[in-house]
Design a protein around this motif. Structure first.
Motif, PDB file in Angstrom:
ATOM      1  N   PHE A   1       5.916  15.605   1.202  1.00 57.82           N
ATOM      2  CA  PHE A   1       4.622  15.969   1.773  1.00 57.82           C
ATOM      3  C   PHE A   1       3.620  16.215   0.659  1.00 57.82           C
ATOM      4  O   PHE A   1       3.932  16.845  -0.354  1.00 57.82           O
ATOM      5  N   ARG A   2       2.410  15.722   0.864  1.00 56.59           N
ATOM      6  CA  ARG A   2       1.363  15.976  -0.129  1.00 56.59           C
ATOM      7  C   ARG A   2       0.155  16.537   0.609  1.00 56.59           C
ATOM      8  O   ARG A   2      -0.289  15.949   1.601  1.00 56.59           O
ATOM      9  N   PRO A   3      -0.393  17.690   0.152  1.00 55.44           N
ATOM     10  CA  PRO A   3      -1.570  18.230   0.820  1.00 55.44           C
ATOM     11  C   PRO A   3      -2.786  17.337   0.579  1.00 55.44           C
ATOM     12  O   PRO A   3      -2.981  16.809  -0.524  1.00 55.44           O
ATOM     13  N   ILE A   4      -3.600  17.181   1.615  1.00 60.33           N
ATOM     14  CA  ILE A   4      -4.836  16.412   1.454  1.00 60.33           C
ATOM     15  C   ILE A   4      -6.004  17.250   1.937  1.00 60.33           C
ATOM     16  O   ILE A   4      -5.823  18.262   2.612  1.00 60.33           O
ATOM     17  N   ASP A   5      -7.222  16.830   1.575  1.00 57.73           N
ATOM     18  CA  ASP A   5      -8.411  17.624   1.866  1.00 57.73           C
ATOM     19  C   ASP A   5      -8.659  17.719   3.364  1.00 57.73           C
ATOM     20  O   ASP A   5      -8.304  16.833   4.137  1.00 57.73           O
ATOM     21  N   ALA A   6      -9.322  18.833   3.758  1.00 55.07           N
ATOM     22  CA  ALA A   6      -9.681  19.001   5.162  1.00 55.07           C
ATOM     23  C   ALA A   6     -10.692  17.947   5.584  1.00 55.07           C
ATOM     24  O   ALA A   6     -10.708  17.490   6.720  1.00 55.07           O
ATOM     25  N   LEU A   7     -11.576  17.576   4.642  1.00 56.27           N
ATOM     26  CA  LEU A   7     -12.589  16.580   4.958  1.00 56.27           C
ATOM     27  C   LEU A   7     -12.113  15.193   4.572  1.00 56.27           C
ATOM     28  O   LEU A   7     -12.890  14.328   4.206  1.00 56.27           O
ATOM     29  N   TRP A   8     -10.806  15.020   4.643  1.00 63.10           N
ATOM     30  CA  TRP A   8     -10.243  13.793   4.118  1.00 63.10           C
ATOM     31  C   TRP A   8     -10.679  12.601   4.948  1.00 63.10           C
ATOM     32  O   TRP A   8     -10.628  12.612   6.171  1.00 63.10           O
ATOM     33  N   THR A   9     -11.113  11.583   4.274  1.00 62.66           N
ATOM     34  CA  THR A   9     -11.396  10.326   4.944  1.00 62.66           C
ATOM     35  C   THR A   9     -10.584   9.257   4.225  1.00 62.66           C
ATOM     36  O   THR A   9     -10.339   9.386   3.034  1.00 62.66           O
ATOM     37  N   PRO A  10     -10.168   8.238   4.939  1.00 57.11           N
ATOM     38  CA  PRO A  10      -9.422   7.182   4.268  1.00 57.11           C
ATOM     39  C   PRO A  10     -10.273   6.549   3.181  1.00 57.11           C
ATOM     40  O   PRO A  10     -11.435   6.237   3.401  1.00 57.11           O
ATOM     41  N   TYR A  11      -9.695   6.434   1.974  1.00 56.32           N
ATOM     42  CA  TYR A  11     -10.485   5.900   0.869  1.00 56.32           C
ATOM     43  C   TYR A  11     -10.679   4.409   1.040  1.00 56.32           C
ATOM     44  O   TYR A  11      -9.781   3.689   1.446  1.00 56.32           O
ATOM     45  N   ASP A  12     -11.870   3.985   0.687  1.00 56.84           N
ATOM     46  CA  ASP A  12     -12.199   2.572   0.756  1.00 56.84           C
ATOM     47  C   ASP A  12     -11.474   1.845  -0.380  1.00 56.84           C
ATOM     48  O   ASP A  12     -11.675   2.175  -1.543  1.00 56.84           O
ATOM     49  N   PRO A  13     -10.632   0.861  -0.074  1.00 59.98           N
ATOM     50  CA  PRO A  13      -9.905   0.181  -1.165  1.00 59.98           C
ATOM     51  C   PRO A  13     -10.841  -0.543  -2.123  1.00 59.98           C
ATOM     52  O   PRO A  13     -10.509  -0.684  -3.304  1.00 59.98           O
ATOM     53  N   ILE A  14     -12.011  -0.963  -1.629  1.00 55.69           N
ATOM     54  CA  ILE A  14     -12.934  -1.674  -2.535  1.00 55.69           C
ATOM     55  C   ILE A  14     -13.430  -0.723  -3.615  1.00 55.69           C
ATOM     56  O   ILE A  14     -13.408  -1.033  -4.811  1.00 55.69           O
ATOM     57  N   ILE A  15     -13.834   0.495  -3.183  1.00 54.45           N
ATOM     58  CA  ILE A  15     -14.360   1.448  -4.160  1.00 54.45           C
ATOM     59  C   ILE A  15     -13.263   1.858  -5.132  1.00 54.45           C
ATOM     60  O   ILE A  15     -13.471   1.914  -6.343  1.00 54.45           O
ATOM     61  N   ARG A  16     -12.061   2.129  -4.609  1.00 56.49           N
ATOM     62  CA  ARG A  16     -10.980   2.572  -5.489  1.00 56.49           C
ATOM     63  C   ARG A  16     -10.659   1.514  -6.529  1.00 56.49           C
ATOM     64  O   ARG A  16     -10.509   1.809  -7.714  1.00 56.49           O
ATOM     65  N   THR A  17     -10.529   0.264  -6.080  1.00 55.62           N
ATOM     66  CA  THR A  17     -10.145  -0.794  -7.011  1.00 55.62           C
ATOM     67  C   THR A  17     -11.233  -1.037  -8.034  1.00 55.62           C
ATOM     68  O   THR A  17     -10.958  -1.204  -9.230  1.00 55.62           O
ATOM     69  N   THR A  18     -12.491  -1.030  -7.573  1.00 58.71           N
ATOM     70  CA  THR A  18     -13.591  -1.256  -8.502  1.00 58.71           C
ATOM     71  C   THR A  18     -13.619  -0.177  -9.576  1.00 58.71           C
ATOM     72  O   THR A  18     -13.754  -0.473 -10.763  1.00 58.71           O
ATOM     73  N   CYS A  19     -13.461   1.091  -9.145  1.00 63.89           N
ATOM     74  CA  CYS A  19     -13.513   2.180 -10.112  1.00 63.89           C
ATOM     75  C   CYS A  19     -12.327   2.105 -11.066  1.00 63.89           C
ATOM     76  O   CYS A  19     -12.471   2.340 -12.262  1.00 63.89           O
ATOM     77  N   ARG A  20     -11.153   1.756 -10.541  1.00 66.32           N
ATOM     78  CA  ARG A  20      -9.986   1.628 -11.404  1.00 66.32           C
ATOM     79  C   ARG A  20     -10.203   0.572 -12.480  1.00 66.32           C
ATOM     80  O   ARG A  20      -9.788   0.736 -13.613  1.00 66.32           O
ATOM     81  N   CYS A  21     -10.854  -0.533 -12.099  1.00 68.51           N
ATOM     82  CA  CYS A  21     -11.105  -1.594 -13.086  1.00 68.51           C
ATOM     83  C   CYS A  21     -12.214  -1.180 -14.054  1.00 68.51           C
ATOM     84  O   CYS A  21     -12.211  -1.586 -15.207  1.00 68.51           O
TER      85      CYS A  21
END
Lengths: 278, 127, 80
Positions: A124-144
């Motif tokens: 189990f991993r705690p997640i934020d109360a205001l958690w929204t599914p992360y956009d894969p486009i934003i995550r991948t772009t930022c990672r690159c």
């Protein structure tokens, strides 16, 4: 209050506007600002330090006291944010808690009275109360993007002698990459990469590098922050010793500024709890 | 014609003075704390603009030495580097103090539950 | 050259007034970012490239993030 403020501002502004004719014309080469000290800087910067960018030379050599205490002010601001906002409580507010079950990917909601999973639980991993599914486009772009931004900031630092740039800019860009990681993923990911303790340590080490360089000069029998005496240690002559010392103190400034930016962001974006970020 | 040349020749001062007093007016008259801090930010940038425009010279280039002129350096050819240095450090200190100001704002919101100055005063007086 | 300066200066003044009058704090933070970027443009035109670089990273980048983080932690509502 508003009318009083308006009258005050218009009155003071009028006085300044009337007296503006004493100021020199825009772009006048003979203006007092560029008559006394700056010709000396412009003529001697290259001969003294072998670095073409005069701004870097004045920043880290001629006016290095100024820069050192500015770095100390930045460190003090980071400390002020820490002492004002940071609360060491567990941060367990009322209300539901959200967990992610890692093997299945399901999101679990646990009510106020419910039993929480153990903290070191792998499933189990705690997640934020205001958690929204992360956009894969934003995550991948930022990672690159982040590795290239970090390499760019190191270039800005190392090339500060020859082109615009230097310690402050490199530090802010480097801090911005970690803030970008915190925004695109979440605060916990970023804290795993660079904890608050690391940030505090880096900022103090950065200022200590700057002050220590000056102290070594003092102990060797020269003035504080007079880098010429360091020539035997840097295996070069007096001119190149000043050039190398500029790089050393700018590395210190970079570490301090980068760590303080990240530190202020951690405290500000989570209101001191450092559990749920932006 | 003379008056026009005078006005255009000092346009940067008019702009800086306007921004200066706009920031000051916002700091005095706005009741929201974040708006006050935005006023402070405008105040700071107007002073930065003033210093940088003092360093400008006509027909001068950036304060980075050109390859061909390393022998004889003419100070009239280069912009004044000293205000650039002062303002470069001032901007970084400005963002650090901005962080402290916003931290205080968050703290005030946590205690009083509002950012409006008059509502905060009312809460203080009712205690 | 000087006309470009005056156009940018006019935009800066509009942005400053806009940042102070808009009724939403998140919008005010974004307009402040635009204001910072225009200041950076003016500094680059005036030849202060180091300062423009710093203003672009600090003013338009990190300080906007700080403003947004504060608004996120507090409230977007404002009376003026």
């Amino acid at each position: 209050m508003k009318k009083l403020a308006l009258i005050l501002c218009v009155f003071a502004g009028g006085i300044l506007l009337i007296n503006a004719h004493y100021l020199p014309m825009w772009g006048d080469p003979e203006s007092p600002a560029s008559a006394h000290l700056s010709p000396f800087f412009i003529e001697n910067a290259y001969a003294h330090t072998n670095a073409p960018n005069m701004v870097a030379v004045v920043l880290a050599d001629y006016r290095s006291y100024d820069t050192m205490f500015e770095a100390a002010v930045v460190l003090a601001a980071g400390l002020a944010c820490f002492f004002l906002l940071r609360s060491r409580g567990k941060g367990r507010k009322g209300g539901p808690h959200y967990y992610r079950h890692i093997p299945t990917g399901a999101t679990i909601r646990i009510d106020e009275k419910g039993k929480l999973p153990r903290e070191d639980s792998k499933a189990f991993r705690p997640i934020d109360a205001l958690w929204t599914p992360y956009d894969p486009i934003i995550r991948t772009t930022c990672r690159c993007l982040i590795p290239f931004l970090q390499i760019y900031s190191l270039y800005v630092l190392a090339h500060g002698h020859y082109s615009p740039g230097g310690g402050f800019q490199a530090g802010v860009v480097l801090g911005a990459t970690i803030i970008l990681l915190a925004i695109s993923h979440n605060l916990k990911t970023s804290i795993q990469r660079m904890s608050e303790r690391t940030a505090a340590l880096w900022s103090i080490i950065g200022v200590a590098i700057f002050a220590g360089t000056g102290l070594i000069c003092l102990l060797l029998g020269m003035d504080y922050l007079n880098y010429e005496i360091l020539a035997p240690f840097l295996l070069s002559d007096a001119v190149m010793a000043r050039s190398h010392s500029i790089l050393i103190v700018e590395i210190g400034v970079t570490m301090a500024v980068m760590a303080v930016m990240v530190w202020i962001y951690y405290n500000l974006s989570s209101a001191g709890q450092q559990d749920e970020g932006l | 014609m003379d008056a026009v040349a005078y006005f255009v020749g000092k346009y940067n001062y008019w702009g800086c003075i306007f921004l200066f007093f706009l920031g000051m007016y916002a700091m005095i008259s706005k009741t929201n704390l974040v708006k006050k801090i935005i006023g402070l930010f405008i105040f700071q940038t107007s002073i930065i603009l003033f210093f940088i425009s003092a360093s400008f010279k006509h027909d001068a280039t950036l304060p980075i030495l050109m390859e061909e002129s390393k022998g004889a350096i003419d100070p009239v050819m280069y912009l004044n580097p000293l205000p650039h240095v002062l303002m470069l450090t001032a901007i970084v200190v400005a963002v650090a103090t901005l962080g402290v100001a916003l931290t205080l704002t968050v703290k005030v919101y946590r205690i009083y539950g509002t950012l409006e100055e008059d509502e905060i005063n009312r809460v203080i007086q009712s205690h | 050259m000087i006309t470009l300066d005056i156009i940018v200066f006019t935009l800066i003044i509009f942005c400053a007034i806009g940042a102070l009058t808009v009724k939403d704090l998140m919008a005010a933070a974004i307009v402040t970012s635009a204001y910072s970027f225009l200041i950076c443009l003016l500094l680059a035109v005036m030849g202060a490239v180091d300062v423009a670089f710093t203003e672009a990273t600090v003013g338009a980048g990190v300080s906007t993030v700080f403003f947004v983080a504060t608004v996120f932690q507090t409230t977007r509502r404002t009376k003026d």
